[in-house]
Design a protein around this motif. Structure first.
Motif, PDB file in Angstrom:
ATOM      1  N   GLU A 172       0.829  -1.208   0.000  1.00 23.11           N
ATOM      2  CA  GLU A 172       0.000   0.000   0.000  1.00 23.11           C
ATOM      3  C   GLU A 172       0.863   1.257   0.000  1.00 23.11           C
ATOM      4  O   GLU A 172       0.572   2.226  -0.713  1.00 23.11           O
ATOM      5  CB  GLU A 172      -0.929  -0.009   1.214  1.00 23.11           C
ATOM      6  CG  GLU A 172      -2.001  -1.103   1.172  1.00 23.11           C
ATOM      7  CD  GLU A 172      -2.879  -1.074   2.396  1.00 23.11           C
ATOM      8  OE1 GLU A 172      -2.649  -0.188   3.258  1.00 23.11           O
ATOM      9  OE2 GLU A 172      -3.795  -1.913   2.496  1.00 23.11           O
ATOM     10  N   ARG A 173       1.938   1.245   0.774  1.00 22.40           N
ATOM     11  CA  ARG A 173       2.838   2.405   0.783  1.00 22.40           C
ATOM     12  C   ARG A 173       3.544   2.545  -0.560  1.00 22.40           C
ATOM     13  O   ARG A 173       3.727   3.655  -1.062  1.00 22.40           O
ATOM     14  CB  ARG A 173       3.862   2.256   1.903  1.00 22.40           C
ATOM     15  CG  ARG A 173       3.252   2.139   3.292  1.00 22.40           C
ATOM     16  CD  ARG A 173       4.344   2.147   4.350  1.00 22.40           C
ATOM     17  NE  ARG A 173       3.858   1.724   5.656  1.00 22.40           N
ATOM     18  CZ  ARG A 173       4.618   1.617   6.736  1.00 22.40           C
ATOM     19  NH1 ARG A 173       5.920   1.894   6.639  1.00 22.40           N
ATOM     20  NH2 ARG A 173       4.109   1.215   7.884  1.00 22.40           N
ATOM     21  N   LEU A 174       3.950   1.414  -1.143  1.00 27.44           N
ATOM     22  CA  LEU A 174       4.595   1.481  -2.452  1.00 27.44           C
ATOM     23  C   LEU A 174       3.628   1.984  -3.522  1.00 27.44           C
ATOM     24  O   LEU A 174       4.028   2.700  -4.449  1.00 27.44           O
ATOM     25  CB  LEU A 174       5.136   0.102  -2.840  1.00 27.44           C
ATOM     26  CG  LEU A 174       6.310  -0.426  -2.012  1.00 27.44           C
ATOM     27  CD1 LEU A 174       6.648  -1.846  -2.435  1.00 27.44           C
ATOM     28  CD2 LEU A 174       7.535   0.467  -2.163  1.00 27.44           C
ATOM     29  N   ASN A 175       2.357   1.610  -3.396  1.00 27.83           N
ATOM     30  CA  ASN A 175       1.359   2.050  -4.366  1.00 27.83           C
ATOM     31  C   ASN A 175       1.207   3.563  -4.330  1.00 27.83           C
ATOM     32  O   ASN A 175       1.009   4.208  -5.370  1.00 27.83           O
ATOM     33  CB  ASN A 175       0.023   1.364  -4.066  1.00 27.83           C
ATOM     34  CG  ASN A 175      -1.012   1.648  -5.127  1.00 27.83           C
ATOM     35  OD1 ASN A 175      -0.678   1.863  -6.291  1.00 27.83           O
ATOM     36  ND2 ASN A 175      -2.271   1.681  -4.732  1.00 27.83           N
ATOM     37  N   GLU A 176       1.307   4.151  -3.137  1.00 28.14           N
ATOM     38  CA  GLU A 176       1.222   5.607  -3.041  1.00 28.14           C
ATOM     39  C   GLU A 176       2.397   6.279  -3.751  1.00 28.14           C
ATOM     40  O   GLU A 176       2.259   7.406  -4.235  1.00 28.14           O
ATOM     41  CB  GLU A 176       1.194   6.011  -1.568  1.00 28.14           C
ATOM     42  CG  GLU A 176      -0.021   5.494  -0.809  1.00 28.14           C
ATOM     43  CD  GLU A 176       0.072   5.779   0.672  1.00 28.14           C
ATOM     44  OE1 GLU A 176       1.127   6.313   1.101  1.00 28.14           O
ATOM     45  OE2 GLU A 176      -0.906   5.482   1.405  1.00 28.14           O
ATOM     46  N   ARG A 177       3.520   5.586  -3.818  1.00 32.35           N
ATOM     47  CA  ARG A 177       4.701   6.140  -4.492  1.00 32.35           C
ATOM     48  C   ARG A 177       4.770   5.742  -5.962  1.00 32.35           C
ATOM     49  O   ARG A 177       5.663   6.191  -6.678  1.00 32.35           O
ATOM     50  CB  ARG A 177       5.974   5.654  -3.808  1.00 32.35           C
ATOM     51  CG  ARG A 177       6.039   5.898  -2.317  1.00 32.35           C
ATOM     52  CD  ARG A 177       7.330   5.338  -1.769  1.00 32.35           C
ATOM     53  NE  ARG A 177       7.398   5.425  -0.314  1.00 32.35           N
ATOM     54  CZ  ARG A 177       8.430   4.995   0.408  1.00 32.35           C
ATOM     55  NH1 ARG A 177       9.457   4.423  -0.198  1.00 32.35           N
ATOM     56  NH2 ARG A 177       8.421   5.106   1.721  1.00 32.35           N
ATOM     57  N   GLY A 178       3.889   4.865  -6.404  1.00 28.08           N
ATOM     58  CA  GLY A 178       3.962   4.373  -7.767  1.00 28.08           C
ATOM     59  C   GLY A 178       5.123   3.428  -7.980  1.00 28.08           C
ATOM     60  O   GLY A 178       5.714   3.399  -9.068  1.00 28.08           O
TER      61      GLY A 178
END
Length: 450
Positions: free
Chosen positions: A203-209
Motif C-alpha cells: 500500500e505504501r509502495l502504491n502511493e509512491r507508484g
C-alpha cells in the motif's frame, strides 16, 4: 601488567587467547540480536553497540524501560552491560563507558573526547579536567589552541551537534513490523503475518507508484534467535499472491527448516529495493498478462534454484567471440536488447555451441599459414573437404603482448569454418600469425555448427 604479575595477585585468574576477529563476530551477533528493539543498530568496536531508539518505544513504557529490557536479555545470555541514554551517539557511548547517566555529560573527564595523549596532557596542564570545564570556554580559543577536531567532539558530547550512525543492516524503502504479546508458535501463523506485512508495504509502495524488487524478512524468537529470509522478483511487483508463492519456495529451499521454538515475538519486513511500477491496462476485449506470467515464473525458479542458476544471455560490445555475450542472472539482467539477425540466405558466421575454453587440436595444413587440411580432435582424425576463411580477429589493443596461451596475450586469431567428409562443421582457429607472432602457432576448435 604482565601476565605473571597478574597471576601472582589473582591465582585463580582465567586467561584466554586474544581473538579480535572472534570478538568482532560476537559483537556483530549481539548487534543482530538487538535489532529486535530497533533496526538502527550500529557497532562501535571493540566492545560497544549504538541503538537509535527514536520512535521505537511503542511497546515500552519509556526509553529507560527499553534499555533495561535489553540489559536483562543480554544478562540472561551471560553478558554484563553498561548503558546510557543521550541525544547523540557520542554522548551515549561516553556516558556508558564512564558509568554515568543521562544529563551528566559535564562530569565526564576530558579523556572521553578520545583525543591523542598529547592533547589530553595539554588539557590537564591547562587545568581542564572535566567536559564541563571545556564547555565554559569560548570555542574559538579552544580551536585555535587544540584544533577544530576537539571542538567538534566536544559539541557531539554535549548534544550540540549530531552525527548519523552506520547501521549493520541498511534500512529498506519501507519497513513494516508486528509485535506480539503472545509469541507465534506455528510457522503458518508467521507466514500469514508476513503476507499481511507485505500487503501493508505494498500500500505504501502504491502511493509512491513503485513495486518491490527485493524483500527481506526477520523473525525474532523469544530466546534471541533470529531467522532471516529474502526473496527477489524479476520485475517490480505489489502482488501479494506472488509474494506468498515466492516465500513458500524460499522456505522449502532452506537447508534448515524454520523452527519457531518457543515462538516469534517480533516479525519485521523490509522492502530493500523498489522500482517504478505504473498501472497496466489490458485490451478491452480481455487478454492475459503473458509478460507478467513469464516474470513470475522466472522469480519462482530463481527462488527455488538460486538466482545465479537462472540466467539470460545478453549481447556485449566485443568482437572477441567468447566475449560477445554475457550470462547474467535474470533477476538482475538489464532489459533484453535485440540481437542482430543474419540473412536467412547465408549460413551463420558463429556456431551455436562454443567451447570455453577452446580445445586444442592437431592440424595439418597445406602451407604453414594456410587453411587446415586435416585435424585430430579427441583422438579422431577429420578430413576437411570444404572450408571458409580466414576470418582474422585481433585481440584488443590494450591486451596485445607476447602471451602464448589461449585467450591471453595479444596473438591474432585466424578462424576457419570447415566441413569434414561426414558433413559435420567445425569452427577452428590458428592462434598467432605464422612467422610474425609465432614460429609454430597452435590450433584450437572453438565451436560446433548445428
Amino acid at each position: 601488567m604482565n601476565l605473571a604479575d597478574a597471576r601472582a595477585r589473582v591465582p585463580d585468574l582465567l586467561v584466554f587467547a586474544y581473538d579480535p576477529l572472534g570478538d568482532a563476530r560476537l559483537l556483530g551477533r549481539l548487534a543482530e540480536a538487538c535489532e529486535r528493539y530497533t533496526p538502527m543498530v550500529a557497532v562501535d568496536p571493540p566492545n560497544s553497540l549504538i541503538l537509535d531508539i527514536t520512535g521505537a518505544t511503542h511497546f515500552y513504557a519509556s526509553e529507560e524501560a527499553l534499555a533495561q529490557d535489553a540489559e536483562d536479555q543480554l544478562d540472561n545470555a551471560g553478558y554484563s552491560v553498561h548503558w546510557a541514554l543521550a541525544g547523540t551517539p557520542d554522548a551515549a557511548l561516553a556516558l556508558a563507558r564512564h558509568g554515568l547517566k543521562e544529563g551528566a555529560e559535564a562530569q565526564l573527564p576530558v579523556s572521553a573526547l578520545a583525543m591523542d595523549s598529547k592533547t589530553h596532557q595539554a588539557l590537564e596542564r591547562a587545568g581542564l579536567y572535566k567536559i564541563g570545564d571545556l564547555a565554559e570556554r569560548p570555542r574559538a580559543g579552544l580551536a585555535a589552541r587544540f584544533g577544530m577536531e576537539l571542538t567538534l567532539r566536544l559539541d557531539r558530547l554535549l548534544g550540540i551537534e549530531d552525527r548519523p550512525i552506520d547501521p549493520v543492516r541498511s534500512l529498506g524503502n519501507v519497513v513494516t513490523e508486528r509485535r506480539f504479546a503472545e509469541p507465534l508458535a506455528h510457522i503458518d501463523a508467521a507466514l500469514i503475518c508476513l503476507s499481511e506485512l507485505f500487503a501493508e508495504a505494498a500500500e505504501r509502495l502504491n502511493e509512491r507508484g513503485e513495486g518491490a524488487r527485493m524483500v527481506r524478512m526477520m523473525l525474532f524468537r523469544c530466546d534471541g534467535d533470529v531467522a532471516r529470509l529474502g526473496v527477489e522478483t524479476g520485475a517490480p511487483t505489489r502482488d501479494n499472491a506472488l509474494f506468498k508463492r515466492l516465500l513458500r519456495e524460499r522456505i522449502d529451499a532452506l537447508n534448515d527448516e524454520l523452527n519457531p521454538g518457543f515462538g516469534y515475538d517480533l516479525i519485521r519486513l523490509f522492502i530493500v529495493a523498489a522500482e517504478p511500477l505504473a498501472p497496466q491496462q489490458l485490451k478491452l476485449e480481455g487478454g492475459e498478462d503473458r509478460q507478467g506470467d513469464e516474470l513470475a515464473l522466472v522469480s519462482q525458479l530463481s527462488t527455488r534454484l538460486g538466482r545465479e542458476r537462472v540466467q539470460r544471455f545478453i549481447p556485449a560490445d566485443s568482437h572477441i567471440p567468447e566475449q560477445g555475450l554475457l550470462a547474467l542472472p535474470m533477476l538482475s539482467a538489464p532489459a533484453p536488447m535485440p540481437w542482430k539477425a543474419s540473412s536467412s540466405k547465408n549460413p551463420p558466421l558463429r556456431p551455436l555451441h562454443m567451447f570455453d575454453p577452446p580445445q586444442r587440436v592437431q592440424v595439418i595444413a597445406e602451407v604453414p599459414d594456410g587453411p587446415p587440411y586435416r585435424f585430430t580432435w579427441r583422438r579422431k582424425t577429420h578430413q576437411v573437404i570444404r572450408y571458409e576463411g580466414p576470418e582474422r580477429i585481433a585481440s584488443e589493443w590494450w591486451q596485445r603482448g607476447d602471451g602464448h596461451e589461449t585467450g591471453k596475450g595479444g596473438l591474432t586469431r585466424d578462424y576457419y569454418r570447415v566441413e569434414d567428409v561426414k558433413g559435420r562443421r567445425y569452427w577452428l582457429f590458428r592462434h598467432g600469425l605464422y612467422g610474425a607472432e609465432h614460429t609454430n602457432p597452435d590450433w584450437y576448435v572453438h565451436g560446433l555448427f548445428a
